[in-house]
Design a protein around this motif. Sequence first.
Motif, PDB file in Angstrom:
ATOM      1  N   VAL A  91       0.924  -1.085  -0.025  1.00 17.88           N
ATOM      2  CA  VAL A  91      -0.067   0.039   0.135  1.00 17.88           C
ATOM      3  C   VAL A  91       0.942   1.175   0.042  1.00 17.88           C
ATOM      4  N   ASN A  92       0.692   1.826  -1.142  1.00 11.84           N
ATOM      5  CA  ASN A  92       1.789   3.127  -1.380  1.00 11.84           C
ATOM      6  C   ASN A  92       3.197   2.676  -1.104  1.00 11.84           C
ATOM      7  N   GLY A  93       3.357   1.528  -1.870  1.00  8.76           N
ATOM      8  CA  GLY A  93       4.742   0.993  -1.843  1.00  8.76           C
ATOM      9  C   GLY A  93       5.295   0.271  -0.529  1.00  8.76           C
ATOM     10  N   ILE A  94       4.685   0.250   0.385  1.00 12.06           N
ATOM     11  CA  ILE A  94       4.981  -0.265   1.882  1.00 12.06           C
ATOM     12  C   ILE A  94       4.181  -1.464   2.134  1.00 12.06           C
ATOM     13  N   SER A  95       4.942  -2.340   2.618  1.00 14.31           N
ATOM     14  CA  SER A  95       4.521  -3.698   3.046  1.00 14.31           C
ATOM     15  C   SER A  95       3.863  -3.634   4.327  1.00 14.31           C
TER      16      SER A  95
END
Length: 467
Positions: free
Chosen positions: A201-205
């Motif tokens: 999500v938005n590049g974050i795990s």
Amino acid sequence: MKINRRDFFRLGAGATAATVLAPYHFALADDGFLEIRAVKAAQSLYPDSPTSTLWTYNGTAPGPEIRVKQGERVRVRFINELEEPSSIHWHGIRIDNAMDGVPGLTQEAVKPGERFEYDFVAPDAGTYWYHAHNKSWSQVGRGLYGPLIVEEPYPTFDAEHDMTLVIDDWLLNQNGQFDEGSMGMMMDWSHGGRLGNWITVNGISHPELTLKAGEAYRLRLINVCNARTLELDPNRFDAKILAFDGQPLPEPIAMPYEPYLLSSAQRVDLLVIPKQGQDFALEELSGNSPFPFLTFRVTGTGTGTGPAMVPKLTPNPLAEPDLAQATVHPLLITGGAMGRFDGITYQGKPLGRASMMQSRQFWAFNGVANLPEQQFFTAKRGETVIIEMVNDTAWPHAMHVHGHHFRIEEREGSTIDEGRPWKDTFLIGPSQTTKIAFVADNPGKWLLHCHMLEHAAAGMTTWFEVV
């Protein structure tokens, strides 16, 4: 540990949680343009794993969030620093045709080292996004996308209560890195498209967000996956639907069925008023057990804005279809694994099995694979158009219309479109017939395609013209 599709639904318990989502930063050039560069960059996709080399806008996937007010201009200078041509498509915006970003139809792809200036008005408030539109199956799949938020001209949710959530699935290898070698697999093109085994999500795990009890939040969900349809259930945390594909509903509604299917390229705005002491999560439900990929921690005593203080969204000025005066255009979808291939042509020639495998064209619209020279139809400006789509394949498809929003007037065997919300992308099921209607009021040549990006590359692309 080897990560496979089965692991997708059980990984995450040990994933490192982020307390906040990564912020977006950008600066305008002296002439007022936002400069967006397509560049390769290193980014971690899985906790405690080596970084992956992604294709990014300004060094991150997703790229910078662009926010403007309804009616304002978007001015972007796209600079291509990759090794192959690219372009930017502004998904869901009723844009000037020359700015739509479709190589071969509205512009030439921007060559390596060159640039292109996009300059258009954002006419409708809502949740949109931008992404590469040259070899999209590869370029979007490698990270070339970002959110475009058009804010209402009147006060609604402030920055603290308005959250953009860009959801992607990545196919990771045994090292937890992006599996570049698996791009372009023929199985993906002829079956359900490329599916990942890990969600960010938005590049974050597995990030965490903190919300205050009793206060109203707007969660803008954007599915940027190449092909995955996310199975969600907003009712699990008493969320209401504010908008589909950027277009607000007259009133927030509870989802009348579950799971809710958010297909590739679709967006949904959720209204959430957290309850005291009740943490919750966004979960993907297509596996044997729910897979939480975003956790919300709820703090406070519950004395906030409350439901009565929820901002009301005003519908955008979209022209209502006149069904009595509409022209009807049938679109037959064929091909794919377990489908029929008889009568399909590609580049003016019959497509046999050998040429199908060589060209990788597995799907067709009205018997034609991939972007034809002849338009699907021509409509006069202001004319109401009905497209009757028949999905004669064994697979679902996320059908997207450029430059317009439509209403789903009829969906065989289903009542989920009650209220006829506006959409720019919809999911049509296997062996299903669906009719959509819109007013062709935006002049130019417009793409119509499946937004399961491997399907589009493998034949599911056509175009129409508004004159």
